[in-house]
Design an enzyme around this catalytic site. Structure first.
Site, PDB file in Angstrom:
ATOM      1  N   TYR A  20      -9.329   8.413  -7.111  1.00 27.68           N
ATOM      2  CA  TYR A  20      -8.179   7.403  -7.831  1.00 27.68           C
ATOM      3  C   TYR A  20      -8.919   7.889  -9.385  1.00 27.68           C
ATOM      4  CZ  TYR A  20      -6.879   7.174  -3.043  1.00 27.68           C
ATOM      5  OH  TYR A  20      -6.238   7.311  -1.257  1.00 27.68           O
ATOM      6  N   HIS A  31      -4.072   9.377   6.526  1.00 29.37           N
ATOM      7  CA  HIS A  31      -4.146   8.668   6.986  1.00 29.37           C
ATOM      8  C   HIS A  31      -2.590   7.923   8.153  1.00 29.37           C
ATOM      9  CE1 HIS A  31      -7.873   6.324   5.816  1.00 29.37           C
ATOM     10  NE2 HIS A  31      -7.217   6.295   4.109  1.00 29.37           N
ATOM     11  N   HIS A  47     -12.734   7.499   3.154  1.00 31.98           N
ATOM     12  CA  HIS A  47     -12.654   6.681   4.308  1.00 31.98           C
ATOM     13  C   HIS A  47     -12.275   7.359   5.654  1.00 31.98           C
ATOM     14  CE1 HIS A  47     -10.153   5.095   0.230  1.00 31.98           C
ATOM     15  NE2 HIS A  47     -10.945   3.881   0.704  1.00 31.98           N
ATOM     16  N   ASP A  98     -13.955  12.635   2.462  1.00 30.66           N
ATOM     17  CA  ASP A  98     -13.325  11.584   2.152  1.00 30.66           C
ATOM     18  C   ASP A  98     -13.995  10.389   2.324  1.00 30.66           C
ATOM     19  OD1 ASP A  98     -11.032   9.120   2.321  1.00 30.66           O
ATOM     20  OD2 ASP A  98      -9.611  10.341   0.913  1.00 30.66           O
ATOM     21  N   ASP A 120       0.682  -1.361   0.419  1.00 31.03           N
ATOM     22  CA  ASP A 120      -0.308  -0.257  -0.534  1.00 31.03           C
ATOM     23  C   ASP A 120       0.794   1.397   0.045  1.00 31.03           C
ATOM     24  OD1 ASP A 120      -2.373  -1.165  -0.055  1.00 31.03           O
ATOM     25  OD2 ASP A 120      -2.762  -0.772   2.025  1.00 31.03           O
ATOM     26  N   ASP A 159     -12.541  10.613  -3.406  1.00 26.07           N
ATOM     27  CA  ASP A 159     -12.974   9.364  -4.002  1.00 26.07           C
ATOM     28  C   ASP A 159     -14.548   9.142  -3.007  1.00 26.07           C
ATOM     29  OD1 ASP A 159     -12.307   9.771  -0.922  1.00 26.07           O
ATOM     30  OD2 ASP A 159     -10.685   7.851  -0.881  1.00 26.07           O
TER      31      ASP A 159
END
Length: 429
Positions: A300, A137, A174, A172, A95, A261
């Protein structure tokens, strides 16, 4: 109401030339595409454009552990095979790969967010934009989810020197786990994250029950959503919650992470938001007329990322953009329609009215548990981060420019290059 917002926009062309790898979904080249779209709409003429300084290791270590920063500084693709234990310790690998110019990439995007915070602190602008930032993150001692250095935490730490309370908002798809974790025990920062939760979706955190601890109890707000949420449901929930948050918490400054995203059609996302729906959240936050730091984040399907952040740059400038995309170096990516609009999402909306109502009531109930605007005894403001001494003869001339000189580099000629910085230009999807 301010007469006219002063906008500072941070960009360095080098940030878009790094390459995570052929199969990796993160394509920093989307930042070049965004910048050229901003230029093609002449938005650069309405704001001050700055090249950010490259953040020093000592600045990155204001949040991250010094050993982690030092390892990022040292590691290269050619030497990584010698450090398998450290790669595992710092969560570098599939990742978060090691690639050429990794550390410089981190220095640039983190430097942009730190510079944005400093300009806001010094009241040199009302809104500061760093689309290269928003890597939410990254943790204190490790990389995570394509993020190595958490520029948002570094920017917020800078803002806390001048502001008693900072509000962080994350749209986001996430969960903004790295930022929430950094400020989980304090009431000086309220974090509010709207994200997909469940089905083992990365990073697996962000349940509504995660509310902060100790002094930070009730100062972490999570809005866990299911697949397929649409503009109407999302913006209605966003406005209700953020209105109450601002009224209750009374922040001095807002940091808004605009991960793209959450748009319909994202390669890794699962929401049905249009660009207009996403941008409506930015517009709503702007209307509070508080100092505002805006960053990018995930995203993305890179042509849609460029569309979204360009539209949102326009929103922050109170400028509506024509739907037809003007000629620019990356025009081929926007074929065949060459328009700002994106197709509607086709994912079934699993967020029932009763589910969204339950989440909303839970959040509003938690907000009622906090006292209005926690007070903080403001200490004497420390100077901007200590910058180490260095020998000018050893420095690259570009890196030797002091902040005052850099600040005069508005609309630098070298930001308007004609070259194609795309490492993966065959990938037009």
């Amino acid at each position: 109401m301010r007469s006219k917002d002063r906008i500072a926009y941070f960009y360095d062309g080098d940030v878009g030339s790094v390459y995570f790898g052929a199969k990796h979904p993160m394509k920093p080249h989307r930042l070049c595409m965004t910048h050229h779209l901003v230029l093609s709409y002449d938005l650069h003429k309405k704001m001050e454009i700055y090249r950010p300084h490259k953040a020093y290791p000592v600045e990155l270590a204001q949040f991250h552990s010094a050993d982690y920063v030092e390892f990022l500084h040292r590691i290269t693709p050619d030497t990584q095979h010698l450090f398998s234990n450290e790669l595992a310790k710092y969560n570098l690998g599939e990742d978060c790969p090691v690639f050429d110019n990794l550390f410089e990439f981190c220095q640039i995007y983190a430097g942009g967010t730190i510079d944005a915070a400093r300009r806001l602190n010094n009241q040199l602008c009302d809104i500061a934009i760093n689309w290269a930032g928003g890597l939410h993150h990254a943790k204190k001692c490790e990389a995570s989810g394509f993020c190595y250095i958490n520029d948002l935490v570094l920017g917020i730490l800078e803002l806390l020197k001048y502001h008693a309370r900072v509000l962080y908002i994350d749209i986001d798809v996430h969960h903004g786990d790295g930022v929430e974790e950094a400020f989980y025990f304090t009431d000086r920062v309220m974090t509010v994250s709207f994200h997909k939760y469940g089905d083992m979706f990365f990073p697996g955190t962000g349940d509504a029950k995660e509310i902060g601890e100790r002094e930070g109890k009730f100062y972490a707000i999570n809005v866990p959503l299911k697949d397929g949420i649409d503009d109407l449901s999302f913006t209605r929930l966003f406005k209700t919650i953020i209105s109450k948050v601002v009224e209750t918490y009374q922040p001095g400054v807002i940091v808004l992470q605009c991960g793209a995203d959450s748009l319909a059609g994202d390669r890794l996302g699962c929401f049905n938001l249009s660009i207009d729906g996403h941008a409506e959240c930015v517009s709503f936050v702007k209307r509070f007329n508080l100092p505002l730091l805006v960053t990018g984040g995930g995203g993305y399907t890179k042509e849609n990322v460029a569309r979204c952040w360009t539209v949102e740059t326009g929103v922050l400038l109170d400028t509506e953009l024509p739907n037809e995309i003007p000629e620019n170096d990356y025009i081929k990516y926007f074929a065949p329609e060459f328009s700002l609009k994106i197709p509607n999402g086709q994912i079934e909306n699993l967020n029932s009215k009763s589910y969204l109502s339950t989440i909303k009531m839970q959040v509003l109930e938690n907000l009622r548990c906090i006292q209005h605007a926690p007070s903080v005894q403001m200490q004497e403001v420390p100077p901007d981060f200590y910058i180490p001494e260095f020998d000018e003869d050893d420095q690259n001339p570009d890196e030797r420019i002091d902040q005052h000189t850099q600040d005069k580099h508005i609309q630098r000629d070298d930001e308007y290059y004609d070259g194609d910085n795309d490492n993966d230009h065959m990938d037009v999807s």
